[in-house]
Motif scaffolding. Structure first.
Motif, PDB file in Angstrom:
ATOM      1  N   SER A 159      -3.526  19.106  13.737  1.00 56.38           N
ATOM      2  CA  SER A 159      -2.738  18.918  12.514  1.00 56.38           C
ATOM      3  C   SER A 159      -2.978  20.037  11.513  1.00 56.38           C
ATOM      4  N   TYR A 192      -1.128  22.962  12.777  1.00 56.10           N
ATOM      5  CA  TYR A 192       0.300  22.723  12.500  1.00 56.10           C
ATOM      6  C   TYR A 192       0.626  23.082  11.053  1.00 56.10           C
ATOM      7  N   TYR A 193      -0.213  22.643  10.121  1.00 60.33           N
ATOM      8  CA  TYR A 193       0.021  22.901   8.704  1.00 60.33           C
ATOM      9  C   TYR A 193       0.050  24.398   8.415  1.00 60.33           C
ATOM     10  N   VAL A 209       5.199  22.417   3.849  1.00 63.56           N
ATOM     11  CA  VAL A 209       4.535  21.216   4.344  1.00 63.56           C
ATOM     12  C   VAL A 209       3.530  20.773   3.284  1.00 63.56           C
ATOM     13  N   ALA A 258       2.435  14.901   3.354  1.00 62.35           N
ATOM     14  CA  ALA A 258       3.108  14.810   4.650  1.00 62.35           C
ATOM     15  C   ALA A 258       2.123  15.025   5.794  1.00 62.35           C
ATOM     16  N   LEU A 259       1.186  15.939   5.595  1.00 60.14           N
ATOM     17  CA  LEU A 259       0.188  16.205   6.627  1.00 60.14           C
ATOM     18  C   LEU A 259      -0.692  14.984   6.853  1.00 60.14           C
ATOM     19  N   ARG A 272       1.154  12.405   8.786  1.00 53.26           N
ATOM     20  CA  ARG A 272       1.253  12.802  10.194  1.00 53.26           C
ATOM     21  C   ARG A 272      -0.036  12.467  10.943  1.00 53.26           C
ATOM     22  N   LYS A 282      -0.364   8.694  11.435  1.00 51.94           N
ATOM     23  CA  LYS A 282       0.500   8.218  12.516  1.00 51.94           C
ATOM     24  C   LYS A 282      -0.129   8.489  13.874  1.00 51.94           C
ATOM     25  N   MET A 283      -0.668   9.695  14.049  1.00 49.41           N
ATOM     26  CA  MET A 283      -1.272  10.051  15.332  1.00 49.41           C
ATOM     27  C   MET A 283      -2.522   9.222  15.611  1.00 49.41           C
TER      28      MET A 283
END
Length: 220
Positions: free
Chosen positions: A177, A180-181, A191, A195-196, A199, A202-203
């Protein structure tokens, strides 16, 4: 790591040198960073720098080691606060680590470390013998602490081997993550840390509870 003379410095002078190093490695990647800029900002002669550190790699790894130590302390505090609950700890730890990495005073330094994989570059250019050069920060301390303090009654997995496998999956959520950011931000995408965090939550939820629909639900 620093020479003994570094730790004998007066605290204000030591802090100036550390701040100058953070500022330089935040401004530029490891390869482009300059000892000249560090000593200029710290207000010390070049010869004094080499009384404290072997080279640019040495002071860079010292900054990384400071981060590692602080992160280990945070991890242990959060694990204790959640009484060994792996997923409760992970959610809290990730949230606090994101605040430190992405909003803290050294956020640009951490960005360069992730974007340019600077610890690899620093190891490559280090003047120290390879057998004594600092190793890349790793998760062994975190894993060992987890194995010793985890509440396994809340998990289906019990053995050290299975717990270690699960731990690596949990930590992958964080590392992937963060990568990704930074990659999205590098490409100009906005981003947000909110939001991070969503995410990552959720994972973690997928990992904890699964994503497959139960057989009986499919046929309802």
């Amino acid at each position: 790591m620093p020479k003994p003379t570094f730790f004998r410095l007066a605290e204000p002078k030591r802090k100036r040198l550390i701040k100058a190093a953070y500022d330089e490695f935040s401004r530029a990647s490891f390869q482009d960073a300059s000892i000249s800029n560090i000593i200029k900002d710290a207000g010390i002669p070049r010869g004094s720098f080499y009384q404290y550190f072997e080279d640019k790699s040495d002071i860079f790894f010292y900054l990384l080691d400071r981060t590692r130590t602080q992160t280990e302390d945070l991890y242990k505090q959060v694990m204790q606060a959640h009484d060994g609950d792996l997923f409760g700890m992970a959610a809290d730890f990730f949230d606090k680590a994101v605040e430190k990495l992405l909003k803290g005073p050294h956020r640009e330094f951490y960005a360069n470390v992730f974007l340019y994989m600077d610890f690899h570059n620093a190891a490559h250019f280090s003047s120290m013998p390879k057998k004594t050069a600092p190793a890349q920060p790793h998760k062994k301390v975190f894993l060992d602490y987890t194995l010793d303090h985890l509440d396994r009654s809340k998990l289906k997995v019990k053995s050290d081997e299975d717990v270690a496998m699960l731990f690596r999956q949990v930590m992958w959520v964080f590392m992937q993550s963060i990568g990704y950011y930074y990659s999205r931000r590098k490409n100009g995408e906005n981003v947000t840390t909110t939001a991070l965090k969503a995410r990552m939550a959720k994972m973690l939820d997928w990992l904890q509870y699964g994503v497959a629909i139960a057989e009986e639900e499919v046929h309802d």
